[in-house]
Design an enzyme around this catalytic site. Structure first.
Site, short mmCIF file in Angstrom:
data_model
loop_
_atom_site.label_atom_id
_atom_site.label_comp_id
_atom_site.label_asym_id
_atom_site.label_seq_id
_atom_site.Cartn_x
_atom_site.Cartn_y
_atom_site.Cartn_z
N ASP A 182 133.25 111.99 7.93
CA ASP A 182 132.08 111.59 7.15
C ASP A 182 132.45 110.32 6.40
O ASP A 182 133.61 110.12 6.02
CB ASP A 182 131.69 112.71 6.18
CG ASP A 182 130.35 112.46 5.52
OD1 ASP A 182 129.70 111.45 5.85
OD2 ASP A 182 129.95 113.27 4.68
N SER A 183 131.47 109.47 6.17
CA SER A 183 131.76 108.19 5.51
C SER A 183 132.18 108.37 4.06
O SER A 183 132.81 107.48 3.49
CB SER A 183 130.52 107.29 5.56
OG SER A 183 129.49 107.83 4.74
N GLY B 243 129.79 108.98 1.80
CA GLY B 243 128.61 108.59 1.03
C GLY B 243 128.20 109.63 0.02
O GLY B 243 127.82 109.31 -1.12
N ASP C 78 125.27 105.80 4.39
CA ASP C 78 123.84 105.91 4.11
C ASP C 78 123.65 106.08 2.62
O ASP C 78 124.58 106.38 1.87
CB ASP C 78 123.21 107.07 4.88
CG ASP C 78 123.89 108.40 4.59
OD1 ASP C 78 125.05 108.39 4.13
OD2 ASP C 78 123.28 109.45 4.83
N GLN D 246 117.48 110.16 7.55
CA GLN D 246 117.17 110.49 6.16
C GLN D 246 115.65 110.53 5.97
O GLN D 246 114.90 110.32 6.90
CB GLN D 246 117.83 109.47 5.22
CG GLN D 246 119.34 109.58 5.14
CD GLN D 246 119.82 110.84 4.42
OE1 GLN D 246 119.03 111.62 3.90
NE2 GLN D 246 121.13 111.04 4.40
N ASP E 211 128.40 121.63 9.96
CA ASP E 211 129.58 121.68 9.10
C ASP E 211 129.14 122.05 7.69
O ASP E 211 127.98 121.85 7.31
CB ASP E 211 130.29 120.33 9.05
CG ASP E 211 129.63 119.38 8.06
OD1 ASP E 211 130.18 119.19 6.97
OD2 ASP E 211 128.54 118.84 8.37
N CYS F 190 134.81 141.37 13.94
CA CYS F 190 135.41 140.05 13.72
C CYS F 190 136.87 140.04 14.16
O CYS F 190 137.63 140.94 13.82
CB CYS F 190 135.30 139.68 12.24
SG CYS F 190 136.01 138.06 11.85
N CYS G 114 139.27 137.97 13.18
CA CYS G 114 140.16 137.27 12.26
C CYS G 114 141.23 138.21 11.71
O CYS G 114 141.06 139.44 11.73
CB CYS G 114 139.37 136.63 11.12
SG CYS G 114 138.95 137.77 9.78
N CYS H 218 140.17 140.94 9.14
CA CYS H 218 139.43 142.10 9.66
C CYS H 218 140.28 142.97 10.58
O CYS H 218 140.09 144.18 10.64
CB CYS H 218 138.19 141.62 10.41
SG CYS H 218 136.94 140.85 9.35
N HIS I 130 138.40 134.21 7.34
CA HIS I 130 137.37 135.10 7.86
C HIS I 130 136.03 134.38 7.96
O HIS I 130 135.34 134.49 8.98
CB HIS I 130 137.20 136.33 6.96
CG HIS I 130 135.93 137.07 7.23
ND1 HIS I 130 135.76 137.92 8.30
CD2 HIS I 130 134.72 137.04 6.59
CE1 HIS I 130 134.52 138.40 8.31
NE2 HIS I 130 133.88 137.88 7.28
#
Length: 405
Positions: free
Chosen positions: A92-93, A95, A146, A220, A298, A336, A338, A341, A367
Protein backbone atom coordinates in the site's frame (compact mmCIF):
# COMPACT_ATOMS: atom_id res chain seq x y z
CA UNK A 1 2.25 -5.71 -17.19
CA UNK A 2 4.80 -8.38 -18.08
CA UNK A 3 4.46 -11.32 -15.72
CA UNK A 4 0.91 -10.46 -14.64
CA UNK A 5 -2.34 -12.01 -15.84
CA UNK A 6 -5.79 -12.83 -14.51
CA UNK A 7 -8.21 -15.50 -15.60
CA UNK A 8 -11.74 -16.24 -14.41
CA UNK A 9 -12.13 -19.94 -13.64
CA UNK A 10 -15.78 -20.13 -12.51
CA UNK A 11 -18.73 -17.80 -11.94
CA UNK A 12 -22.05 -17.74 -10.17
CA UNK A 13 -24.00 -14.54 -10.55
CA UNK A 14 -21.55 -11.68 -9.95
CA UNK A 15 -19.23 -13.90 -7.88
CA UNK A 16 -16.20 -15.42 -9.54
CA UNK A 17 -13.25 -17.69 -8.83
CA UNK A 18 -10.06 -16.70 -10.62
CA UNK A 19 -6.29 -16.97 -10.79
CA UNK A 20 -4.04 -13.92 -10.52
CA UNK A 21 -0.60 -14.66 -11.96
CA UNK A 22 2.38 -12.65 -10.68
CA UNK A 23 6.16 -12.95 -11.06
CA UNK A 24 6.33 -14.63 -7.63
CA UNK A 25 3.51 -17.11 -8.13
CA UNK A 26 -0.21 -17.51 -8.60
CA UNK A 27 -2.96 -16.30 -6.27
CA UNK A 28 -6.19 -18.32 -6.32
CA UNK A 29 -9.11 -15.94 -5.81
CA UNK A 30 -11.16 -15.02 -3.91
CA UNK A 31 -8.32 -14.57 -1.44
CA UNK A 32 -7.68 -12.86 1.88
CA UNK A 33 -4.21 -11.30 2.15
CA UNK A 34 -2.73 -10.97 5.66
CA UNK A 35 -1.27 -7.55 6.41
CA UNK A 36 2.45 -7.39 7.23
CA UNK A 37 2.79 -3.65 7.77
CA UNK A 38 6.49 -3.61 8.68
CA UNK A 39 7.35 -6.57 6.40
CA UNK A 40 6.08 -8.82 9.20
CA UNK A 41 2.59 -10.09 10.03
CA UNK A 42 2.48 -8.93 13.65
CA UNK A 43 3.70 -11.65 15.99
CA UNK A 44 3.86 -14.39 13.35
CA UNK A 45 6.69 -16.01 11.42
CA UNK A 46 6.38 -16.07 7.64
CA UNK A 47 6.32 -19.88 7.58
CA UNK A 48 3.29 -19.78 9.91
CA UNK A 49 1.51 -17.39 7.55
CA UNK A 50 2.37 -19.66 4.62
CA UNK A 51 1.15 -22.75 6.48
CA UNK A 52 -2.11 -20.91 7.20
CA UNK A 53 -2.70 -21.00 3.44
CA UNK A 54 -1.84 -17.42 2.48
CA UNK A 55 -0.84 -16.91 -1.14
CA UNK A 56 -0.14 -13.16 -1.00
CA UNK A 57 0.62 -10.68 1.78
CA UNK A 58 0.87 -6.92 2.17
CA UNK A 59 3.41 -4.47 3.51
CA UNK A 60 3.14 -0.71 3.95
CA UNK A 61 5.37 1.63 1.96
CA UNK A 62 4.97 4.53 4.41
CA UNK A 63 6.19 2.55 7.40
CA UNK A 64 9.06 0.92 5.48
CA UNK A 65 10.06 4.32 4.09
CA UNK A 66 10.42 5.63 7.65
CA UNK A 67 12.09 2.46 9.02
CA UNK A 68 14.44 1.05 7.82
CA UNK A 69 14.13 3.18 4.65
CA UNK A 70 13.11 2.14 1.16
CA UNK A 71 16.70 2.32 -0.08
CA UNK A 72 17.83 0.06 2.75
CA UNK A 73 15.15 -2.51 1.86
CA UNK A 74 16.41 -2.35 -1.71
CA UNK A 75 20.04 -2.77 -0.61
CA UNK A 76 19.05 -5.80 1.46
CA UNK A 77 17.62 -7.55 -1.59
CA UNK A 78 14.13 -6.10 -1.86
CA UNK A 79 10.99 -6.84 0.09
CA UNK A 80 10.82 -10.57 -0.64
CA UNK A 81 14.37 -11.31 0.46
CA UNK A 82 14.18 -8.86 3.36
CA UNK A 83 11.01 -10.42 4.83
CA UNK A 84 11.73 -14.02 3.79
CA UNK A 85 8.34 -14.22 2.07
CA UNK A 86 8.88 -15.68 -1.39
CA UNK A 87 5.32 -15.51 -2.73
CA UNK A 88 3.43 -12.56 -4.22
CA UNK A 89 3.49 -9.31 -2.24
CA UNK A 90 1.69 -5.97 -2.39
CA UNK A 91 2.58 -2.60 -0.89
CA UNK A 92 0.00 0.00 0.00
CA UNK A 93 1.27 3.50 -0.70
CA UNK A 94 0.74 4.55 2.92
CA UNK A 95 -1.83 7.16 1.96
CA UNK A 96 -4.10 6.07 4.79
CA UNK A 97 -1.32 6.43 7.36
CA UNK A 98 -0.34 9.87 6.07
CA UNK A 99 -3.90 11.18 6.01
CA UNK A 100 -4.69 9.77 9.45
CA UNK A 101 -2.01 12.04 10.94
CA UNK A 102 -4.18 15.15 10.71
CA UNK A 103 -2.08 17.14 13.17
CA UNK A 104 1.16 16.39 11.35
CA UNK A 105 0.37 16.88 7.66
CA UNK A 106 -0.63 19.46 5.05
CA UNK A 107 -2.31 18.42 1.80
CA UNK A 108 -1.91 20.32 -1.46
CA UNK A 109 -2.15 19.56 -5.15
CA UNK A 110 1.56 18.75 -5.10
CA UNK A 111 1.14 16.02 -2.48
CA UNK A 112 1.33 15.70 1.28
CA UNK A 113 3.85 17.35 3.57
CA UNK A 114 4.05 15.67 6.96
CA UNK A 115 6.18 15.37 10.04
CA UNK A 116 7.44 11.99 11.08
CA UNK A 117 5.81 11.35 14.44
CA UNK A 118 8.86 9.29 15.44
CA UNK A 119 11.41 12.10 15.27
CA UNK A 120 9.62 15.22 14.00
CA UNK A 121 11.49 15.30 10.68
CA UNK A 122 9.71 16.88 7.71
CA UNK A 123 8.86 14.75 4.67
CA UNK A 124 7.18 15.35 1.31
CA UNK A 125 4.99 12.57 -0.06
CA UNK A 126 4.20 13.21 -3.72
CA UNK A 127 2.89 10.75 -6.33
CA UNK A 128 6.35 10.68 -7.91
CA UNK A 129 8.15 10.09 -4.61
CA UNK A 130 5.72 7.32 -3.66
CA UNK A 131 6.43 5.52 -6.94
CA UNK A 132 10.17 5.78 -6.28
CA UNK A 133 9.70 4.41 -2.76
CA UNK A 134 7.48 1.51 -3.84
CA UNK A 135 9.76 0.60 -6.74
CA UNK A 136 12.71 0.51 -4.35
CA UNK A 137 10.83 -1.74 -1.94
CA UNK A 138 10.03 -4.11 -4.82
CA UNK A 139 6.64 -5.73 -4.15
CA UNK A 140 4.82 -7.35 -7.08
CA UNK A 141 1.80 -5.01 -6.85
CA UNK A 142 2.08 -1.39 -5.78
CA UNK A 143 -0.66 1.15 -5.11
CA UNK A 144 -1.07 4.71 -6.28
CA UNK A 145 -1.06 7.64 -3.84
CA UNK A 146 -4.67 8.73 -3.41
CA UNK A 147 -6.37 11.34 -1.27
CA UNK A 148 -8.33 9.84 1.59
CA UNK A 149 -10.95 11.69 3.57
CA UNK A 150 -13.08 10.77 6.54
CA UNK A 151 -16.07 8.50 6.06
CA UNK A 152 -19.39 10.29 5.87
CA UNK A 153 -18.04 13.36 4.06
CA UNK A 154 -20.49 15.26 1.86
CA UNK A 155 -20.68 14.95 -1.90
CA UNK A 156 -18.59 18.05 -2.59
CA UNK A 157 -15.66 16.95 -0.41
CA UNK A 158 -15.83 13.39 -1.75
CA UNK A 159 -15.79 14.63 -5.32
CA UNK A 160 -12.83 16.92 -4.69
CA UNK A 161 -10.78 14.07 -3.19
CA UNK A 162 -11.81 11.64 -5.95
CA UNK A 163 -10.80 14.06 -8.70
CA UNK A 164 -7.47 14.82 -7.04
CA UNK A 165 -6.84 11.07 -6.73
CA UNK A 166 -7.32 10.77 -10.50
CA UNK A 167 -4.82 13.57 -11.13
CA UNK A 168 -2.35 11.92 -8.76
CA UNK A 169 -2.91 8.61 -10.54
CA UNK A 170 -1.78 10.12 -13.83
CA UNK A 171 1.38 11.42 -12.15
CA UNK A 172 1.97 7.99 -10.60
CA UNK A 173 1.58 6.35 -14.00
CA UNK A 174 4.04 8.70 -15.68
CA UNK A 175 6.68 8.16 -12.99
CA UNK A 176 6.05 4.40 -12.91
CA UNK A 177 6.59 4.23 -16.66
CA UNK A 178 9.72 6.39 -16.45
CA UNK A 179 11.26 4.10 -13.83
CA UNK A 180 10.36 1.08 -15.95
CA UNK A 181 12.11 2.63 -18.92
CA UNK A 182 15.07 4.47 -17.37
CA UNK A 183 15.62 2.46 -14.21
CA UNK A 184 15.88 3.47 -10.57
CA UNK A 185 18.35 6.02 -9.27
CA UNK A 186 21.52 4.53 -7.77
CA UNK A 187 21.42 4.07 -4.02
CA UNK A 188 24.08 6.02 -2.11
CA UNK A 189 26.86 3.71 -1.04
CA UNK A 190 26.09 1.76 2.11
CA UNK A 191 28.70 -0.65 3.39
CA UNK A 192 27.81 -4.15 4.49
CA UNK A 193 28.79 -5.20 7.98
CA UNK A 194 32.26 -6.76 8.05
CA UNK A 195 32.05 -10.47 7.35
CA UNK A 196 28.49 -10.36 5.95
CA UNK A 197 27.51 -10.92 2.30
CA UNK A 198 27.61 -7.80 0.10
CA UNK A 199 24.52 -5.64 -0.26
CA UNK A 200 22.59 -5.94 -3.52
CA UNK A 201 23.41 -2.33 -4.36
CA UNK A 202 27.18 -2.92 -4.23
CA UNK A 203 28.08 -5.48 -6.88
CA UNK A 204 25.19 -5.82 -9.32
CA UNK A 205 25.55 -3.90 -12.56
CA UNK A 206 21.84 -4.26 -13.38
CA UNK A 207 20.59 -3.46 -9.86
CA UNK A 208 19.12 -0.14 -10.98
CA UNK A 209 16.71 -1.88 -13.35
CA UNK A 210 13.21 -1.68 -11.86
CA UNK A 211 11.77 -5.13 -11.05
CA UNK A 212 8.58 -6.32 -12.78
CA UNK A 213 5.71 -4.66 -10.92
CA UNK A 214 2.06 -3.81 -11.51
CA UNK A 215 0.58 -0.46 -10.48
CA UNK A 216 -3.02 -0.60 -9.25
CA UNK A 217 -5.25 2.50 -9.29
CA UNK A 218 -7.75 3.07 -6.47
CA UNK A 219 -11.44 3.83 -6.97
CA UNK A 220 -12.64 6.58 -4.62
CA UNK A 221 -15.85 8.55 -4.18
CA UNK A 222 -17.26 7.69 -0.77
CA UNK A 223 -20.67 6.04 -0.86
CA UNK A 224 -21.87 8.20 -3.76
CA UNK A 225 -22.68 6.04 -6.78
CA UNK A 226 -22.12 8.83 -9.32
CA UNK A 227 -18.67 9.59 -7.91
CA UNK A 228 -17.66 5.93 -7.87
CA UNK A 229 -18.75 5.62 -11.52
CA UNK A 230 -16.83 8.78 -12.44
CA UNK A 231 -13.74 7.50 -10.63
CA UNK A 232 -13.82 4.21 -12.53
CA UNK A 233 -14.35 5.98 -15.85
CA UNK A 234 -11.36 8.23 -15.16
CA UNK A 235 -9.19 5.30 -14.15
CA UNK A 236 -9.99 3.31 -17.28
CA UNK A 237 -9.23 6.35 -19.45
CA UNK A 238 -5.83 6.80 -17.79
CA UNK A 239 -4.31 3.42 -18.58
CA UNK A 240 -4.54 -0.32 -19.09
CA UNK A 241 -4.19 -1.67 -15.55
CA UNK A 242 -3.26 -5.15 -14.35
CA UNK A 243 -5.90 -4.78 -11.62
CA UNK A 244 -8.03 -2.16 -9.90
CA UNK A 245 -8.55 -1.48 -6.19
CA UNK A 246 -11.65 -0.13 -4.48
CA UNK A 247 -10.75 2.02 -1.47
CA UNK A 248 -12.33 4.38 1.01
CA UNK A 249 -14.72 1.86 2.58
CA UNK A 250 -15.09 0.28 6.02
CA UNK A 251 -14.43 3.71 7.53
CA UNK A 252 -17.64 4.08 9.53
CA UNK A 253 -20.34 3.96 6.86
CA UNK A 254 -23.37 1.69 7.28
CA UNK A 255 -22.82 -1.83 5.99
CA UNK A 256 -25.75 -1.46 3.62
CA UNK A 257 -24.03 1.58 2.06
CA UNK A 258 -20.79 -0.36 1.74
CA UNK A 259 -22.57 -3.26 0.04
CA UNK A 260 -24.39 -0.85 -2.29
CA UNK A 261 -20.98 0.53 -3.28
CA UNK A 262 -19.82 -2.98 -4.19
CA UNK A 263 -22.92 -3.30 -6.38
CA UNK A 264 -22.10 0.03 -8.04
CA UNK A 265 -18.45 -0.67 -8.74
CA UNK A 266 -18.28 -4.32 -9.79
CA UNK A 267 -20.25 -4.09 -13.07
CA UNK A 268 -18.13 -1.13 -14.18
CA UNK A 269 -14.74 -2.74 -13.51
CA UNK A 270 -12.91 -4.79 -16.15
CA UNK A 271 -14.02 -8.42 -16.07
CA UNK A 272 -10.59 -9.80 -16.91
CA UNK A 273 -8.67 -8.01 -14.14
CA UNK A 274 -8.56 -8.69 -10.38
CA UNK A 275 -10.62 -6.41 -8.12
CA UNK A 276 -8.95 -5.61 -4.83
CA UNK A 277 -11.20 -4.40 -2.00
CA UNK A 278 -8.99 -2.52 0.44
CA UNK A 279 -9.29 -2.71 4.21
CA UNK A 280 -12.29 -5.04 4.52
CA UNK A 281 -11.73 -8.15 6.63
CA UNK A 282 -14.72 -9.38 8.63
CA UNK A 283 -16.08 -12.78 7.54
CA UNK A 284 -19.59 -11.62 6.64
CA UNK A 285 -18.27 -8.61 4.72
CA UNK A 286 -15.92 -10.84 2.73
CA UNK A 287 -18.70 -13.18 1.65
CA UNK A 288 -20.97 -10.26 0.78
CA UNK A 289 -18.16 -8.76 -1.31
CA UNK A 290 -17.36 -12.04 -3.07
CA UNK A 291 -21.03 -12.37 -3.97
CA UNK A 292 -20.83 -8.92 -5.54
CA UNK A 293 -17.75 -9.65 -7.66
CA UNK A 294 -14.71 -8.73 -5.56
CA UNK A 295 -11.57 -10.90 -5.60
CA UNK A 296 -8.82 -9.78 -3.19
CA UNK A 297 -9.11 -8.53 0.38
CA UNK A 298 -6.92 -7.32 3.23
CA UNK A 299 -7.42 -5.96 6.74
CA UNK A 300 -5.46 -5.58 9.98
CA UNK A 301 -8.56 -6.30 12.09
CA UNK A 302 -8.21 -10.12 12.19
CA UNK A 303 -4.72 -10.07 13.70
CA UNK A 304 -5.44 -7.04 15.89
CA UNK A 305 -8.61 -8.59 17.26
CA UNK A 306 -6.82 -11.87 17.91
CA UNK A 307 -4.12 -10.12 19.89
CA UNK A 308 -6.86 -8.67 22.09
CA UNK A 309 -8.73 -11.93 22.61
CA UNK A 310 -11.52 -11.85 19.99
CA UNK A 311 -11.75 -14.69 17.48
CA UNK A 312 -13.89 -15.59 14.49
CA UNK A 313 -16.03 -18.73 14.54
CA UNK A 314 -18.85 -19.95 12.28
CA UNK A 315 -21.21 -18.85 15.07
CA UNK A 316 -19.96 -15.28 15.21
CA UNK A 317 -17.20 -13.52 17.10
CA UNK A 318 -16.11 -14.94 20.46
CA UNK A 319 -14.50 -12.92 23.24
CA UNK A 320 -12.24 -15.49 24.81
CA UNK A 321 -11.53 -13.71 28.10
CA UNK A 322 -15.14 -14.17 29.24
CA UNK A 323 -15.44 -16.32 32.33
CA UNK A 324 -17.76 -18.71 30.50
CA UNK A 325 -14.69 -20.13 28.73
CA UNK A 326 -12.81 -20.88 31.95
CA UNK A 327 -13.84 -24.56 31.87
CA UNK A 328 -14.62 -24.86 28.15
CA UNK A 329 -12.87 -27.94 26.73
CA UNK A 330 -13.97 -27.30 23.14
CA UNK A 331 -11.68 -26.00 20.39
CA UNK A 332 -12.33 -22.51 19.06
CA UNK A 333 -13.67 -24.08 15.87
CA UNK A 334 -13.85 -27.79 15.19
CA UNK A 335 -13.29 -27.37 11.44
CA UNK A 336 -10.32 -24.96 11.61
CA UNK A 337 -6.85 -26.37 10.76
CA UNK A 338 -4.87 -23.77 12.74
CA UNK A 339 -2.66 -24.74 15.73
CA UNK A 340 -4.96 -22.97 18.20
CA UNK A 341 -7.87 -25.19 17.16
CA UNK A 342 -6.02 -28.47 16.55
CA UNK A 343 -3.82 -28.43 19.67
CA UNK A 344 -5.62 -26.47 22.41
CA UNK A 345 -9.03 -25.91 23.97
CA UNK A 346 -10.76 -22.65 24.85
CA UNK A 347 -9.97 -22.97 28.54
CA UNK A 348 -6.23 -23.06 27.91
CA UNK A 349 -6.33 -20.30 25.31
CA UNK A 350 -8.29 -18.13 27.74
CA UNK A 351 -5.69 -18.88 30.40
CA UNK A 352 -2.92 -17.67 28.08
CA UNK A 353 -4.78 -14.42 27.46
CA UNK A 354 -5.69 -13.57 31.06
CA UNK A 355 -2.15 -14.36 32.26
CA UNK A 356 -0.74 -12.27 29.38
CA UNK A 357 1.39 -15.09 28.04
CA UNK A 358 2.76 -14.02 24.60
CA UNK A 359 1.73 -17.36 23.08
CA UNK A 360 -1.97 -16.51 23.49
CA UNK A 361 -2.15 -13.45 21.20
CA UNK A 362 0.02 -15.23 18.62
CA UNK A 363 -2.26 -18.27 18.49
CA UNK A 364 -5.44 -16.20 18.26
CA UNK A 365 -4.06 -13.93 15.54
CA UNK A 366 -2.98 -16.99 13.58
CA UNK A 367 -6.44 -18.50 14.05
CA UNK A 368 -8.19 -15.42 12.67
CA UNK A 369 -6.14 -15.20 9.50
CA UNK A 370 -6.40 -18.97 9.00
CA UNK A 371 -10.17 -18.70 9.44
CA UNK A 372 -10.48 -16.02 6.73
CA UNK A 373 -8.07 -17.73 4.33
CA UNK A 374 -9.95 -21.01 4.75
CA UNK A 375 -13.29 -19.25 4.30
CA UNK A 376 -12.14 -17.77 1.00
CA UNK A 377 -10.85 -21.17 -0.09
CA UNK A 378 -14.25 -22.68 0.67
CA UNK A 379 -15.95 -19.88 -1.27
CA UNK A 380 -13.75 -20.67 -4.27
CA UNK A 381 -14.55 -24.38 -4.03
CA UNK A 382 -18.29 -23.67 -3.81
CA UNK A 383 -18.07 -21.40 -6.85
CA UNK A 384 -16.41 -24.14 -8.84
CA UNK A 385 -19.22 -26.52 -7.84
CA UNK A 386 -21.97 -24.00 -8.60
CA UNK A 387 -23.05 -23.97 -4.94
CA UNK A 388 -21.86 -20.54 -3.78
CA UNK A 389 -25.17 -18.71 -3.43
CA UNK A 390 -26.88 -21.36 -1.30
CA UNK A 391 -23.79 -22.10 0.77
CA UNK A 392 -23.04 -18.41 1.36
CA UNK A 393 -26.61 -17.66 2.44
CA UNK A 394 -26.58 -20.53 4.92
CA UNK A 395 -23.16 -19.58 6.25
CA UNK A 396 -24.14 -15.93 6.78
CA UNK A 397 -27.41 -16.91 8.47
CA UNK A 398 -25.54 -19.03 11.00
CA UNK A 399 -22.77 -16.48 11.56
CA UNK A 400 -25.18 -13.63 12.16
CA UNK A 401 -27.82 -15.50 14.14
CA UNK A 402 -25.83 -17.12 16.91
CA UNK A 403 -23.62 -15.67 19.62
CA UNK A 404 -20.94 -17.03 21.88
CA UNK A 405 -22.40 -19.11 24.77
Amino acid sequence: MSGFAFGVDATEGAARAGTFRTPHGDVATPAFMPVGTHASVRGLAMHEVRDAGAHMILANAYHLYLRPGDEMVRALGGLHAFSRWHGPMLTDSGGYQVFSLARYRKVSESGVEFRNKLDGSLHEYTPERVMQIERNIGADVIMQLDELIEGGCDHRASRKAMERSLRWLERCRVEFDRLSRDGRAPVPHVSATDGSPPLDTQHRDDECAAPPQALFPIVQGGTYADLRAASIAGILQTGDWAGVAVGGLSVGEAKSAMYDTFDTCAPLLPWDRPRYLMGVGFPDDLLEAVGRGMDLFDCVAPTRMGRHGTVFTPDGKVQLQKSSHRTDRRPLTAECPCPACTHYDRAYLRHLMVTEEPLGPRLLALHNITFLITLMGEARARLQLGQFTTWSSDWLRRYRARTSP
